[in-house]
Design an enzyme around this catalytic site. Structure first.
Site, short mmCIF file in Angstrom:
data_model
loop_
_atom_site.label_atom_id
_atom_site.label_comp_id
_atom_site.label_asym_id
_atom_site.label_seq_id
_atom_site.Cartn_x
_atom_site.Cartn_y
_atom_site.Cartn_z
N GLN A 88 -4.82 -5.34 6.76
CA GLN A 88 -5.91 -6.24 6.07
C GLN A 88 -6.00 -7.46 6.61
OE1 GLN A 88 -8.20 -5.22 4.04
NE2 GLN A 88 -7.44 -3.04 3.46
N LYS A 122 -10.75 -0.79 10.45
CA LYS A 122 -10.77 -2.05 9.42
C LYS A 122 -11.09 -3.14 10.34
CE LYS A 122 -7.47 -0.44 6.01
NZ LYS A 122 -8.23 -0.01 4.95
N ASP A 176 2.59 -4.90 7.71
CA ASP A 176 1.45 -4.36 7.55
C ASP A 176 0.41 -5.00 7.70
OD1 ASP A 176 -0.65 -2.79 6.64
OD2 ASP A 176 0.25 -1.94 4.80
N CYS A 209 -4.82 2.90 -3.59
CA CYS A 209 -3.54 3.05 -2.90
C CYS A 209 -2.39 1.92 -3.18
CB CYS A 209 -3.70 3.22 -1.51
SG CYS A 209 -4.94 4.97 -1.08
N HIS A 222 1.04 -1.31 0.03
CA HIS A 222 0.03 0.06 -0.15
C HIS A 222 0.77 1.08 0.01
CE1 HIS A 222 -2.78 2.71 1.81
NE2 HIS A 222 -3.80 2.09 1.61
N1 PMP Z 1 -2.11 -0.92 4.27
C1 PMP Z 1 -3.02 -1.59 3.79
C2 PMP Z 1 -2.92 -3.03 3.11
C3 PMP Z 1 -4.15 -0.93 3.68
O1 PMP Z 1 -5.34 -1.47 3.28
C4 PMP Z 1 -4.55 0.15 4.17
C5 PMP Z 1 -5.76 0.82 4.13
N2 PMP Z 1 -6.47 0.94 2.94
C6 PMP Z 1 -3.43 1.03 4.98
C7 PMP Z 1 -2.27 0.42 4.99
C8 PMP Z 1 -3.58 2.41 5.65
O2 PMP Z 1 -4.39 2.33 6.45
P1 PMP Z 1 -5.14 3.72 7.02
O3 PMP Z 1 -5.48 4.58 6.16
O4 PMP Z 1 -6.18 3.42 8.09
O5 PMP Z 1 -3.86 4.40 7.83
#
Ligand code: PMP
Length: 401
Positions: A198, A221, A195, A359, A119
């Protein structure tokens, strides 16, 4: 096993209608809905206990502090971790590693390993640090079968100081072999940042057992509020971190000549923290603890597999493999129909899906596409909802054939 019908009753938003149709919320990888217990706890805090934490002896301050700290205890207990630093989310948690650990422990010429599946929040902070410190970023490629090229990972690990890897891809739902990655990283003296944005909502993760050094994830999430997340850290790496945000709460003493810092997680939590959000997150964790996550995951994964089959039958390209540990995420593309147009038509009937690059532009570059339509399921989704999604999609395709 709790019946989905009963489980759904905890989520008031699921009663909503969109354009006169029942809401079918299929955008859970972006954010999940909140059960009543989370909403009520946050309301209760603001109605009855609102005060700042850690700094006063009065009753309300005590209740606020207890509420905030109960979140930390719940996190440590659910994920088996010794240290849980509360952040604003996954993004801040990763930036915290870059600033608090990276700056203090990396030097010019060091290498960091990332993957093409990351991401943006696990790419951009490292690019920023690399500009500042002359650090080499090595990207592990994603193969045709949507897995990481582990041979190239093993080749890239030599001399690397840190490996940053997404546990489950938010686009593909693919679960990476993190145990293997940690083993190889450790053999080569590299630290690992996971990370888990998910994976934390979908799996029972034992942080200590996995052996990673850092794990970042977000409350929103996993049925918790927005604006709060955490960084789990093992003791060794925690001791190597230097605070990068100074202010109240993170200090032990301050004089005009200098300051000393707290020894615990508060060292990295300068300023008034997210008290209501922490209280809400504690309730979300309790809610998740009450769900048999393995059974529910299996159930929604079966729906995702069925959906993938149906989409392929309709001529869509599906980007996912849906192995047992993968998330119930289905990314797909119609050969000619614009994804945003499709999403608008779906929304008109109450189906909430996401389109775009999610993203994860480097991953989409590798797949030679610019975006996908993404359906992502969570434990309150029913198979009937997925069936109605497929039926309506078929109707759309017939209409535009
Ligand atoms: N890493 C992953 C794999 C994600 O799916 C997300 C959220 N889409 C993030 C990081 C970032 O999370 P946040 O916007 O809650 O900081």
């Amino acid at each position: 096993m709790i019946e989905v019908k009963i489980l759904r009753e905890d989520f008031p938003i699921l009663q909503r209608e969109i354009n006169g149709y029942p809401l079918v919320y299929l955008d859970n990888a972006a954010t999940t809905q909140k059960p009543n217990s989370v909403i009520d706890a946050m309301n209760d805090y603001y109605s009855n206990s609102n005060a700042n934490v850690h700094r006063a002896v009065h009753t309300l301050a005590g209740e606020a502090t207890e509420g905030y700290e109960s979140c930390r205890r719940a996190l440590k207990s659910r994920f088996n971790a010794n240290k849980a630093i509360i952040t604003s989310g996954t993004t801040e948690a990763i930036n915290l590693v870059a600033h608090a650990w990276g700056r203090a422990n990396l030097s010019d010429g060091d290498a960091i390993i990332l993957t093409e599946m990351e991401h943006h929040s696990d790419i951009v902070p490292w690019q920023m640090l690399a500009q500042e410190m002359n650090i080499e970023l090595r990207y592990v490629p994603v193969q045709k079968d949507l897995t990481l090229d582990m041979e190239l990972f093993e080749a890239a690990i030599k001399g690397a100081k840190l490996v940053c890897v997404v546990h489950i891809s938010n686009v593909l739902g693919v679960c990476n072999p993190v145990e293997k990655i940690v083993e190889i990283a450790k053999q080569n003296g590299a630290r690992v940042l996971l990370d888990a944005a998910q994976s934390a909502p979908h799996q029972e993760i034992n942080f200590e057992q996995i052996g990673a050094d850092f794990m970042a994830f977000s409350a929103h999430k996993m049925c918790g509020p927005t604006g709060i997340g955490a960084l789990l850290v093992n003791d060794e790496s925690f001791d190597e971190m230097q605070p990068f945000m100074g202010g109240g709460d993170m200090i032990e003493t301050v004089s005009i000549h200098g300051s000393t810092y707290q020894k615990n997680e508060q060292k990295f939590e300068a300023g008034t923290p997210r008290i209501a959000e922490a209280i809400g997150w504690t309730e979300a964790i309790k809610w998740l603890n009450s769900v048999d996550i393995k059974i529910e995951h299996k159930r929604i994964l079966e729906s995702a597999r069925w959906l993938s089959g149906e989409l392929r039958r309709m001529g869509m390209t599906v980007y996912g493999r849906h192995d047992d540990n993968d998330a119930a995420v289905v990314s797909f593309l119609h050969p000619t129909m614009n994804s945003e147009d499709l999403a608008h038509l779906l929304d008109a009937r109450g189906f909430a899906v996401r389109t775009g690059h999610h993203c994860a532009q480097p991953l989409l570059d590798r797949l030679e596409i610019s975006g996908t339509v993404r359906v992502s399921l969570y434990f309150y989704n029913t198979h009937d909802e997925v069936v109605s999604f497929v039926n309506y999609l078929e109707e759309i395709l017939e209409r535009f054939a």
